[in-house]
Motif scaffolding. Structure first.
Motif, PDB file in Angstrom:
ATOM      1  N   GLY A 161      -3.224   3.209   9.970  1.00 20.16           N
ATOM      2  CA  GLY A 161      -3.860   3.119   8.664  1.00 20.16           C
ATOM      3  C   GLY A 161      -4.537   1.781   8.489  1.00 20.16           C
ATOM      4  N   GLU A 162      -4.792   1.416   7.242  1.00 18.45           N
ATOM      5  CA  GLU A 162      -5.420   0.126   6.969  1.00 18.45           C
ATOM      6  C   GLU A 162      -4.450  -1.003   7.343  1.00 18.45           C
ATOM      7  N   PRO A 163      -4.984  -2.146   7.812  1.00 12.31           N
ATOM      8  CA  PRO A 163      -4.109  -3.234   8.253  1.00 12.31           C
ATOM      9  C   PRO A 163      -3.394  -3.934   7.110  1.00 12.31           C
ATOM     10  N   LEU A 164      -2.112  -4.198   7.317  1.00 13.22           N
ATOM     11  CA  LEU A 164      -1.275  -4.914   6.363  1.00 13.22           C
ATOM     12  C   LEU A 164      -0.451  -5.933   7.145  1.00 13.22           C
ATOM     13  N   VAL A 165      -0.495  -7.179   6.722  1.00 13.05           N
ATOM     14  CA  VAL A 165       0.234  -8.258   7.399  1.00 13.05           C
ATOM     15  C   VAL A 165       1.438  -8.657   6.547  1.00 13.05           C
ATOM     16  N   LEU A 166       2.618  -8.733   7.169  1.00 14.39           N
ATOM     17  CA  LEU A 166       3.842  -9.177   6.501  1.00 14.39           C
ATOM     18  C   LEU A 166       4.217 -10.571   6.990  1.00 14.39           C
ATOM     19  N   VAL A 167       4.577 -11.452   6.062  1.00 16.11           N
ATOM     20  CA  VAL A 167       4.923 -12.833   6.414  1.00 16.11           C
ATOM     21  C   VAL A 167       6.273 -13.191   5.784  1.00 16.11           C
TER      22      VAL A 167
ATOM     23  N   HIS B 219      13.133  -3.498   6.557  1.00 13.83           N
ATOM     24  CA  HIS B 219      13.071  -2.367   5.627  1.00 13.83           C
ATOM     25  C   HIS B 219      11.635  -2.169   5.140  1.00 13.83           C
ATOM     26  N   LEU B 220      10.953  -3.265   4.831  1.00 15.73           N
ATOM     27  CA  LEU B 220       9.567  -3.170   4.388  1.00 15.73           C
ATOM     28  C   LEU B 220       8.674  -2.682   5.525  1.00 15.73           C
ATOM     29  N   ILE B 221       8.938  -3.144   6.730  1.00 15.65           N
ATOM     30  CA  ILE B 221       8.156  -2.695   7.887  1.00 15.65           C
ATOM     31  C   ILE B 221       8.269  -1.183   8.043  1.00 15.65           C
ATOM     32  N   LYS B 222       9.488  -0.680   7.995  1.00 16.59           N
ATOM     33  CA  LYS B 222       9.720   0.752   8.164  1.00 16.59           C
ATOM     34  C   LYS B 222       9.040   1.557   7.066  1.00 16.59           C
TER      35      LYS B 222
ATOM     36  N   LEU C 143       6.566   0.614   4.779  1.00 17.65           N
ATOM     37  CA  LEU C 143       5.122   0.436   4.621  1.00 17.65           C
ATOM     38  C   LEU C 143       4.334   0.964   5.811  1.00 17.65           C
ATOM     39  N   SER C 144       4.975   1.028   6.992  1.00 12.17           N
ATOM     40  CA  SER C 144       4.271   1.534   8.178  1.00 12.17           C
ATOM     41  C   SER C 144       4.049   3.046   8.119  1.00 12.17           C
ATOM     42  N   GLN C 145       4.598   3.709   7.108  1.00 10.68           N
ATOM     43  CA  GLN C 145       4.314   5.124   6.916  1.00 10.68           C
ATOM     44  C   GLN C 145       2.895   5.343   6.399  1.00 10.68           C
ATOM     45  N   ARG C 146       2.316   4.283   5.808  1.00 11.81           N
ATOM     46  CA  ARG C 146       0.989   4.416   5.188  1.00 11.81           C
ATOM     47  C   ARG C 146      -0.013   3.373   5.691  1.00 11.81           C
ATOM     48  N   PHE C 147       0.479   2.328   6.358  1.00 11.58           N
ATOM     49  CA  PHE C 147      -0.388   1.243   6.809  1.00 11.58           C
ATOM     50  C   PHE C 147      -0.095   0.889   8.267  1.00 11.58           C
ATOM     51  N   LYS C 148      -1.044   0.211   8.891  1.00 17.48           N
ATOM     52  CA  LYS C 148      -0.794  -0.387  10.201  1.00 17.48           C
ATOM     53  C   LYS C 148      -0.251  -1.780   9.929  1.00 17.48           C
ATOM     54  N   VAL C 149       1.045  -1.970  10.149  1.00 19.22           N
ATOM     55  CA  VAL C 149       1.732  -3.187   9.737  1.00 19.22           C
ATOM     56  C   VAL C 149       1.833  -4.181  10.893  1.00 19.22           C
ATOM     57  N   TYR C 150       1.330  -5.376  10.660  1.00 15.15           N
ATOM     58  CA  TYR C 150       1.427  -6.483  11.608  1.00 15.15           C
ATOM     59  C   TYR C 150       2.508  -7.434  11.097  1.00 15.15           C
TER      60      TYR C 150
ATOM     61  N   GLY D 293      18.318 -11.095  -6.269  1.00 15.35           N
ATOM     62  CA  GLY D 293      18.096 -12.534  -6.256  1.00 15.35           C
ATOM     63  C   GLY D 293      16.885 -12.904  -5.428  1.00 15.35           C
ATOM     64  N   HIS D 294      16.942 -14.066  -4.798  1.00 15.24           N
ATOM     65  CA  HIS D 294      15.819 -14.542  -3.987  1.00 15.24           C
ATOM     66  C   HIS D 294      15.611 -13.661  -2.760  1.00 15.24           C
ATOM     67  N   LEU D 295      16.680 -13.083  -2.259  1.00 13.16           N
ATOM     68  CA  LEU D 295      16.583 -12.254  -1.052  1.00 13.16           C
ATOM     69  C   LEU D 295      16.367 -10.788  -1.426  1.00 13.16           C
ATOM     70  N   VAL D 296      15.464 -10.567  -2.350  1.00 13.44           N
ATOM     71  CA  VAL D 296      15.159  -9.222  -2.842  1.00 13.44           C
ATOM     72  C   VAL D 296      14.701  -8.297  -1.719  1.00 13.44           C
ATOM     73  N   ILE D 297      14.127  -8.839  -0.651  1.00 14.23           N
ATOM     74  CA  ILE D 297      13.674  -8.012   0.477  1.00 14.23           C
ATOM     75  C   ILE D 297      14.838  -7.310   1.168  1.00 14.23           C
ATOM     76  N   GLU D 298      16.035  -7.860   1.057  1.00 14.19           N
ATOM     77  CA  GLU D 298      17.235  -7.235   1.606  1.00 14.19           C
ATOM     78  C   GLU D 298      17.983  -6.434   0.533  1.00 14.19           C
ATOM     79  N   GLU D 299      17.867  -6.866  -0.715  1.00 15.92           N
ATOM     80  CA  GLU D 299      18.665  -6.291  -1.793  1.00 15.92           C
ATOM     81  C   GLU D 299      18.052  -5.023  -2.393  1.00 15.92           C
ATOM     82  N   GLU D 300      16.735  -5.039  -2.612  1.00 20.33           N
ATOM     83  CA  GLU D 300      16.069  -3.900  -3.255  1.00 20.33           C
ATOM     84  C   GLU D 300      14.781  -3.533  -2.515  1.00 20.33           C
TER      85      GLU D 300
END
Length: 270
Positions: A24-30, A42-45, A47-54, A250-257
């Motif tokens: 899909g369209e390119p998406l970069v995760l940092v 979790h975000l990679i898994k 978001l990669s259903q709809r985008f080409k994730v780098y 909290g700050h680690l929302v990428i793991e929490e939600e």
């Protein structure tokens, strides 16, 4: 460990590990600090259903090289810019967490990298910042780098736990801590903290009004590292930015939600 980055990029003599997933369209995760792309799994898994994730590990983090060199915010935006050029993608979507969000903003404002849309999650932007622990390591880096391994492991674990509002799984703790307890990880952990400098955020504070990309600011409402009040300040500073706060995280929302993030990010990008 399942999260193995298979591809390599040479940046200023150092090896950066990265990978690509989806179509899909390119998406970069940092990612940010003291995290790695593992914490974005979790975000990679999702978001990669709809985008080409780098995705990649910043210089000095995760599976990338941890050299006795500059691994500060001052170099990471140049790395992001170089990777986007290496990948040959133009105006990708981009999502950055913590220092990763700061890196995204620095890359856009300082390197003039164009993004289709930006999502920044709990980024460090406004001064002053840095916990008493940060400041202490900054002053006594070599003393910390010389502590016995078992004390170092306990320090990293205690520090990581303060980033989360919800309890982290043993597997998440084990993998996150592991990057800082092997392969030059101990010295690398204190190095990246010691090199944290408010000058790198002050450089972009005054330029936020120049952001000309649709931006979504996301924040864990229970963030004790960077209070949620900063979310409103940042959203007001960026022209026409949208704001989304996440409950019970909290700050680690990428793991929490992560599912909440994936849904909100997908809606915003589409």
């Amino acid at each position: 460990m399942d999260h193995i980055l298979q591809r390599e990029f040479k940046f200023e003599g150092h090896t950066i590990k990265y990978d690509v997933k989806g179509q899909g369209e390119p998406l970069v995760l940092v990612h940010g600090t003291p995290w790695s792309s593992y914490n974005l799994r979790h975000l990679i898994k999702g978001l990669s259903q709809r985008f080409k994730v780098y995705y990649f590990d910043l210089l000095g983090y995760g599976q990338s090289d941890k050299p006795d060199a500059d691994v500060s915010l001052g170099v990471q935006n140049r790395l992001l810019d170089a990777l986007i050029r290496e990948w040959g993608i133009e105006k990708p979507y981009v999502v950055g967490h913590d220092f990763g969000g700061t890196t995204v903003l620095r890359c856009h404002l300082l390197n003039k990298q164009r993004f289709k849309k930006m999502v920044v999650i709990d980024p460090v932007v406004f001064s002053p910042w840095g916990s008493p622990f940060f400041k202490h390591v900054n002053q006594y880096e070599q003393a910390f780098a010389g502590v016995p391994d078992y004390i170092h492991k306990a320090i990293v674990e205690a520090y990581i736990k303060t980033a989360a509002y919800q309890e982290l799984s043993e597997e998440t703790l084990l993998q996150t801590i592991g990057f800082w307890t092997r392969d030059k990880g101990k010295a690398g952990f204190y190095r990246q903290i010691a090199q944290a400098d408010m000058a790198f955020t002050q450089e972009i504070e005054e330029k936020l009004a120049e952001v000309d990309t649709p931006t979504l600011v996301m924040w864990g409402e229970e963030d004790t590292w960077i209070p949620v009040e900063q979310a409103y300040r940042l959203a007001n500073a960026i022209p026409q930015a949208q704001l989304s706060t996440i409950k019970n995280a909290g700050h680690l929302v990428i793991e929490e939600e992560p599912e909440t993030l994936i849904q909100s990010i997908s809606t915003f990008l589409n």
